[in-house]
Design an enzyme around this catalytic site. Structure first.
Site, short mmCIF file in Angstrom:
data_model
loop_
_atom_site.label_atom_id
_atom_site.label_comp_id
_atom_site.label_asym_id
_atom_site.label_seq_id
_atom_site.Cartn_x
_atom_site.Cartn_y
_atom_site.Cartn_z
N LYS A 261 3.21 -13.96 5.91
CA LYS A 261 2.08 -13.11 5.50
C LYS A 261 1.49 -13.70 4.24
O LYS A 261 2.19 -13.89 3.24
CB LYS A 261 2.58 -11.69 5.26
CG LYS A 261 1.52 -10.70 4.83
CD LYS A 261 2.11 -9.29 4.80
CE LYS A 261 1.09 -8.22 4.52
NZ LYS A 261 0.74 -8.11 3.10
N THR B 28 0.83 -1.20 0.00
CA THR B 28 0.00 0.00 0.00
C THR B 28 0.87 1.26 0.00
O THR B 28 0.46 2.31 -0.49
CB THR B 28 -0.94 -0.01 1.23
OG1 THR B 28 -1.65 -1.25 1.24
CG2 THR B 28 -1.93 1.13 1.22
N TYR C 46 6.43 -12.61 2.63
CA TYR C 46 5.14 -12.27 2.04
C TYR C 46 4.91 -13.23 0.88
O TYR C 46 5.57 -13.14 -0.16
CB TYR C 46 5.20 -10.81 1.56
CG TYR C 46 3.88 -10.19 1.16
CD1 TYR C 46 2.68 -10.89 1.25
CD2 TYR C 46 3.84 -8.89 0.71
CE1 TYR C 46 1.48 -10.30 0.89
CE2 TYR C 46 2.65 -8.28 0.34
CZ TYR C 46 1.47 -9.00 0.43
OH TYR C 46 0.29 -8.40 0.06
O1 GLR Z 1 1.66 -4.84 1.32
C1 GLR Z 1 0.54 -4.37 1.51
O2 GLR Z 1 0.27 -3.17 1.47
C2 GLR Z 1 -0.49 -5.31 1.89
O3 GLR Z 1 -0.61 -6.32 1.33
C3 GLR Z 1 -1.33 -4.98 3.01
C4 GLR Z 1 -2.64 -4.37 2.64
O4 GLR Z 1 -2.96 -3.62 3.77
C5 GLR Z 1 -3.74 -5.36 2.30
O5 GLR Z 1 -3.80 -6.35 3.25
C6 GLR Z 1 -5.03 -4.61 2.21
O6 GLR Z 1 -5.24 -4.03 1.13
O7 GLR Z 1 -5.79 -4.58 3.18
#
Ligand code: GLR
EC number: 4.2.1.41
Length: 304
Positions: free
Chosen positions: A170, A57, A144
């Site tokens: 994750k 994000t 991840y």
């Molecule tokens: O690396 C990232 O930003 C993610 O995968 C986390 C995000 O917060 C994802 O879980 C979401 O979009 O809620």
């Protein structure tokens, strides 16, 4: 320099909601550090278990290695005491090793290892990637699993034996059988993080599988809602979770699903409609259209 022990970061990450802050850009797409710092201080003031600087994000994939260092340092400087900051590592193995080495110097408490870029790789190659990064830092590392780096249960088990500082898994895949196999094989050796786009959608069923926490992107712009959602998940309050899914999360996903890459663009739109603009997204992502932003604004009104 302080160093957060791997078991300590695992315990802290598993204890509550995880925040993935956006990275602020000016109109010319340069990094707006002052605005970013202000946002980290604001988000860190809530009851969160960790701030993941320059995550997905946070447009990790669009930042130069120097910018990653700046973003992590800014987050570490602004996060209130007691709120851990996790730094990203990624791209190829050599670049990921550099970032992991820098994470501790930058004041981070842990590392999130992203999939390598462009290339596909066998499990053996992915395992070598993780081992190299774990060796490069004393910090706890979370892998991840997503896209071209989907770790199978046997690989995760082998890595957990070989790398004492591998502390977290994750999941960005949503393969229930694989997740169940990993959880069953590894038990409490790792902390499990639900990390699919708009992770709230999966939080309740994942909790049943022992995935105790998740990464929230919507926390950036509706933090009270995100915390109430998390509390309902933790309490096993099905009615409360389903009410919030229907009220906000599922219609939000409907807008998000309209274009590839909107999982980030919609969060920046959320920042705009709540009066906390973080600027545009960098290419290759695109921002929501005016109409879509207006629809999001209506949705946000329901939960603020
Ligand atoms: O690396 C990232 O930003 C993610 O995968 C986390 C995000 O917060 C994802 O879980 C979401 O979009 O809620």
């Amino acid at each position: 320099m302080k160093q957060t022990a791997p078991d300590e970061i695992a315990r802290r990450l598993g204890s509550g909601l995880l925040s993935f802050p956006v990275t602020h850009f000016r109109d010319d797409l340069s990094f707006d550090e002052d605005a970013y710092r202000e946002n980290i201080a604001r988000l860190g003031g809530y009851d969160v278990a960790g701030l993941f600087a320059a995550g997905g994000t946070g447009e990790f994939f669009s930042l130069t290695p120097d910018e990653v260092g700046r973003v992590v340092r800014a987050a570490a400087a602004e996060a209130p005491d007691g709120v851990p900051v996790v730094a990203p590592a990624g791209h190829g193995t050599a670049a990921a090793v550099r970032m992991a080495e820098d994470a501790e110097r930058a004041g981070a408490d842990g590392v999130l290892l992203f999939p390598p870029y462009l290339t596909e790789a066998p499990q053996e190659g992915l395992a070598a990637h993780v081992r190299a990064v774990c060796r490069a830092t004393r910090l706890g590392v979370t892998i991840y699993s997503r896209a071209n780096a989907v770790y199978q249960d046997a690989t995760v088990a082998e890595l957990a034996d070989a790398c004492p500082n591998l502390v977290g898994f994750k999941d960005g895949v949503g393969d229930l059988e694989l997740m169940t196999r990993i959880r069953s094989r590894l038990g409490d050796r790792l902390v499990y993080v639900g990390g699919l786009p708009t992770a709230e959608t999966f939080a309740l069923p994942y909790r049943e599988m022992g995935v105790t926490t998740y990464s929230s992107a919507v926390f950036n712009f509706v933090p009270e809602f995100a915390l109430a959602f998390h509390a309902a998940v933790r309490a096993g309050d099905r009615e409360g979770v389903h009410r919030r899914l229907a009220e906000f999360v599922l219609p939000y996903c409907e807008i998000r699903n309209r274009r590839k890459g909107y999982a980030v663009g919609i969060v920046k739109a959320g920042m705009r409609v709540t009066g906390r603009s973080a600027g545009p997204v960098r290419p290759p992502l695109t921002d929501l259209t005016g109409d879509e932003t207006a629809q999001l604004a209506e949705l946000v009104k329901r939960v603020r």
